[in-house]
Design a protein around this motif. Sequence first.
Motif, PDB file in Angstrom:
ATOM      1  N   ILE A 119      24.050  74.450  45.303  1.00 28.03           N
ATOM      2  CA  ILE A 119      22.810  74.044  45.919  1.00 28.03           C
ATOM      3  C   ILE A 119      21.816  73.516  45.124  1.00 28.03           C
ATOM      4  O   ILE A 119      21.401  74.218  44.365  1.00 28.03           O
ATOM      5  CB  ILE A 119      22.471  75.439  46.791  1.00 28.03           C
ATOM      6  N   SER A 120      21.267  72.351  45.226  1.00 35.88           N
ATOM      7  CA  SER A 120      20.351  71.778  44.389  1.00 35.88           C
ATOM      8  C   SER A 120      19.015  71.861  45.070  1.00 35.88           C
ATOM      9  O   SER A 120      18.807  71.065  46.219  1.00 35.88           O
ATOM     10  CB  SER A 120      20.724  70.278  44.279  1.00 35.88           C
ATOM     11  N   PHE A 121      17.952  72.445  44.496  1.00 38.96           N
ATOM     12  CA  PHE A 121      16.777  72.410  44.810  1.00 38.96           C
ATOM     13  C   PHE A 121      15.970  71.462  44.181  1.00 38.96           C
ATOM     14  O   PHE A 121      15.813  71.316  42.871  1.00 38.96           O
ATOM     15  CB  PHE A 121      16.012  73.711  44.754  1.00 38.96           C
ATOM     16  N   GLU A 122      14.913  70.456  44.726  1.00 37.07           N
ATOM     17  CA  GLU A 122      14.025  69.623  44.121  1.00 37.07           C
ATOM     18  C   GLU A 122      13.104  70.246  43.547  1.00 37.07           C
ATOM     19  O   GLU A 122      12.470  71.231  43.910  1.00 37.07           O
ATOM     20  CB  GLU A 122      13.784  68.656  45.161  1.00 37.07           C
ATOM     21  N   GLY A 123      12.578  69.644  42.132  1.00 38.17           N
ATOM     22  CA  GLY A 123      11.406  70.316  41.370  1.00 38.17           C
ATOM     23  C   GLY A 123      10.394  69.120  41.540  1.00 38.17           C
ATOM     24  O   GLY A 123      10.127  68.281  42.337  1.00 38.17           O
ATOM     25  N   THR A 124       9.547  69.282  40.599  1.00 38.22           N
ATOM     26  CA  THR A 124       8.142  68.620  40.399  1.00 38.22           C
ATOM     27  C   THR A 124       8.207  67.870  39.071  1.00 38.22           C
ATOM     28  O   THR A 124       9.281  67.974  38.264  1.00 38.22           O
ATOM     29  CB  THR A 124       7.001  69.262  40.634  1.00 38.22           C
ATOM     30  N   ASP A 125       7.266  66.784  39.135  1.00 38.90           N
ATOM     31  CA  ASP A 125       7.590  66.179  37.749  1.00 38.90           C
ATOM     32  C   ASP A 125       6.045  65.944  37.183  1.00 38.90           C
ATOM     33  O   ASP A 125       5.170  66.722  37.554  1.00 38.90           O
ATOM     34  CB  ASP A 125       8.042  64.652  37.838  1.00 38.90           C
ATOM     35  N   GLU A 126       5.680  64.812  36.332  1.00 34.55           N
ATOM     36  CA  GLU A 126       4.508  64.970  35.786  1.00 34.55           C
ATOM     37  C   GLU A 126       3.515  64.101  37.064  1.00 34.55           C
ATOM     38  O   GLU A 126       2.211  64.184  36.428  1.00 34.55           O
ATOM     39  CB  GLU A 126       4.525  63.595  34.496  1.00 34.55           C
ATOM     40  N   LEU A 127       3.788  63.812  38.042  1.00 32.71           N
ATOM     41  CA  LEU A 127       2.826  63.434  39.208  1.00 32.71           C
ATOM     42  C   LEU A 127       1.895  64.738  39.402  1.00 32.71           C
ATOM     43  O   LEU A 127       2.146  65.758  39.795  1.00 32.71           O
ATOM     44  CB  LEU A 127       3.291  62.916  40.364  1.00 32.71           C
ATOM     45  N   ILE A 128       0.459  64.404  39.234  1.00 30.66           N
ATOM     46  CA  ILE A 128      -0.455  65.524  39.572  1.00 30.66           C
ATOM     47  C   ILE A 128      -0.171  66.372  41.107  1.00 30.66           C
ATOM     48  O   ILE A 128      -0.173  67.268  41.125  1.00 30.66           O
ATOM     49  CB  ILE A 128      -1.961  65.029  39.393  1.00 30.66           C
ATOM     50  N   SER A 129       0.061  65.412  42.019  1.00 30.13           N
ATOM     51  CA  SER A 129       0.312  65.802  43.706  1.00 30.13           C
ATOM     52  C   SER A 129       1.391  66.921  43.494  1.00 30.13           C
ATOM     53  O   SER A 129       1.198  67.879  44.426  1.00 30.13           O
ATOM     54  CB  SER A 129       0.432  64.631  44.114  1.00 30.13           C
ATOM     55  N   GLY A 130       1.943  66.983  42.536  1.00 27.15           N
ATOM     56  CA  GLY A 130       3.424  67.992  42.596  1.00 27.15           C
ATOM     57  C   GLY A 130       3.060  69.135  41.939  1.00 27.15           C
ATOM     58  O   GLY A 130       3.703  70.302  42.189  1.00 27.15           O
ATOM     59  N   TRP A 131       1.922  69.301  41.257  1.00 32.28           N
ATOM     60  CA  TRP A 131       1.516  70.327  40.625  1.00 32.28           C
ATOM     61  C   TRP A 131       0.799  71.281  41.467  1.00 32.28           C
ATOM     62  O   TRP A 131       0.724  72.576  40.831  1.00 32.28           O
ATOM     63  CB  TRP A 131       0.732  70.057  39.383  1.00 32.28           C
ATOM     64  N   LYS A 132       0.125  70.925  42.315  1.00 27.62           N
ATOM     65  CA  LYS A 132      -0.927  71.982  43.047  1.00 27.62           C
ATOM     66  C   LYS A 132       0.093  73.258  43.673  1.00 27.62           C
ATOM     67  O   LYS A 132      -0.415  74.510  43.321  1.00 27.62           O
ATOM     68  CB  LYS A 132      -1.436  71.357  44.261  1.00 27.62           C
ATOM     69  N   GLU A 133       1.144  73.091  44.090  1.00 27.59           N
ATOM     70  CA  GLU A 133       1.925  74.317  44.581  1.00 27.59           C
ATOM     71  C   GLU A 133       2.495  75.234  43.562  1.00 27.59           C
ATOM     72  O   GLU A 133       2.618  76.395  43.692  1.00 27.59           O
ATOM     73  CB  GLU A 133       2.858  73.651  45.709  1.00 27.59           C
ATOM     74  N   ASN A 295      -7.969  75.183  43.473  1.00 29.33           N
ATOM     75  CA  ASN A 295      -8.744  74.107  44.515  1.00 29.33           C
ATOM     76  C   ASN A 295      -9.618  73.255  43.671  1.00 29.33           C
ATOM     77  O   ASN A 295      -9.708  72.178  44.102  1.00 29.33           O
ATOM     78  CB  ASN A 295      -9.269  75.064  45.521  1.00 29.33           C
ATOM     79  N   SER A 296     -10.454  73.914  42.788  1.00 23.82           N
ATOM     80  CA  SER A 296     -11.546  73.044  42.310  1.00 23.82           C
ATOM     81  C   SER A 296     -10.916  71.812  41.317  1.00 23.82           C
ATOM     82  O   SER A 296     -11.503  70.815  41.449  1.00 23.82           O
ATOM     83  CB  SER A 296     -12.572  74.005  41.475  1.00 23.82           C
ATOM     84  N   VAL A 297     -10.090  72.450  40.613  1.00 23.90           N
ATOM     85  CA  VAL A 297      -9.521  71.452  39.802  1.00 23.90           C
ATOM     86  C   VAL A 297      -8.914  70.217  40.522  1.00 23.90           C
ATOM     87  O   VAL A 297      -8.822  69.043  40.034  1.00 23.90           O
ATOM     88  CB  VAL A 297      -8.465  71.941  38.530  1.00 23.90           C
ATOM     89  N   PHE A 298      -8.157  70.379  41.596  1.00 22.74           N
ATOM     90  CA  PHE A 298      -7.201  69.359  42.366  1.00 22.74           C
ATOM     91  C   PHE A 298      -8.345  68.702  42.892  1.00 22.74           C
ATOM     92  O   PHE A 298      -8.405  67.403  43.252  1.00 22.74           O
ATOM     93  CB  PHE A 298      -6.315  70.025  43.003  1.00 22.74           C
ATOM     94  N   GLU A 299      -9.522  68.956  43.478  1.00 21.56           N
ATOM     95  CA  GLU A 299     -10.744  68.301  43.788  1.00 21.56           C
ATOM     96  C   GLU A 299     -11.242  67.265  43.024  1.00 21.56           C
ATOM     97  O   GLU A 299     -11.493  66.275  43.485  1.00 21.56           O
ATOM     98  CB  GLU A 299     -11.864  69.204  44.390  1.00 21.56           C
ATOM     99  N   ILE A 300     -11.356  67.682  41.678  1.00 15.76           N
ATOM    100  CA  ILE A 300     -11.737  66.783  40.794  1.00 15.76           C
ATOM    101  C   ILE A 300     -10.825  65.812  40.438  1.00 15.76           C
ATOM    102  O   ILE A 300     -11.146  64.353  40.069  1.00 15.76           O
ATOM    103  CB  ILE A 300     -12.155  67.483  39.411  1.00 15.76           C
TER     104      ILE A 300
END
Length: 348
Positions: A119-133, A295-300
């Motif tokens: 079972i393969s679960f997807e991860g995140t990468d260097e895109l900032i949008s994937g870092w928040k979670e 929340n603050s850092v991703f708003e910036i």
Amino acid sequence: MTILDYIDEYGKYRFDKEPFNEVDNVILSSLSYLELKGIVPVSRLAKISLKDAATIYIKWLKDEKNKITAHKSALKILKKIYKTKRYKDLKLYNYKYIGDNNEQFCALTIDLDDKTSYISFEGTDELISGWKEDFYLACYDEVPSEVSALHYINGFTLINKNLILGGHSKGGHLAVYAGMKANRFVKKKIIKIYSNDGPGFRKKAYQSAEYKDTISKVKLIIPNYSFFGLLLRHDDYSVIKSSIKGIYAHDFLSWQVDDNKFKKVKLSKESILLSDAMAKWVESYEDKDRIMFVNSVFEIFDKLNINSVEELIKHKSLILKIIVDSHLPKKTEKMMREFIKILLSFVL
């Protein structure tokens, strides 16, 4: 040699001739990065061969310019494996994808043979949008993708197969989480869990009986220049050699292979310092402080339209200016300065 070289060498052998190993795990974990909706069946009953799925996917593939590094690396792997004896007849199915502002989740099941599924679960990468979670992992006992991973794995309650769980980056964390939390019927079927440079766990989960009961099945693989794999708490990990320094060692195509296993080395001094700095930073603040920080850092980042690590480095001076101009609470501003200093010390 690289993973691509390994495929050239071992692609001619089926799994009954050369057993499944840690390199195969990374290869299969990469497939969940590919956008296979409409190709891989969502059902557990209908299945498609890897060769047929790849043929359709490659034919449908459009512009790759805006794809993340992990997707590009996964595509290189797919193009390399889909005609090989070792991988072409593997069956893909049970595709699940969720993507919105609160959650990024993808998983699929791959039959190695009649008795065992990966079972393969997807991860995140260097895109900032994937870092928040990912950063919310340090703030909450449970995040939406963990709930989805658990629901996915518990769907195998009545299916009589051995299970291997794996993922890269956040996908590795989800594999371990699902293995920890799975119901007792599914837990009996799990024979191995691979976390490929995946984040660890908060203190509460790390010290739990569920974690301690599961860890013997877990293999954590991190490159010698690791960032994501050293976030939060872990048990023992296997350090492997990457041909790249810094944060881009997260790219699994940079991981070096000896025969049918990864080349083992020591953790870099930079990663040791990073691990210590991040541990002290996380444990210096309460959950409510960390939530406000995230929340603050991703708003910036949104204000500056920062979407990648490259853009983060490019705008580092402007980020510090905006932190001051934003009139954030003093504690949040202090946290932000400390975090950016830690991050930039590693990526530069």
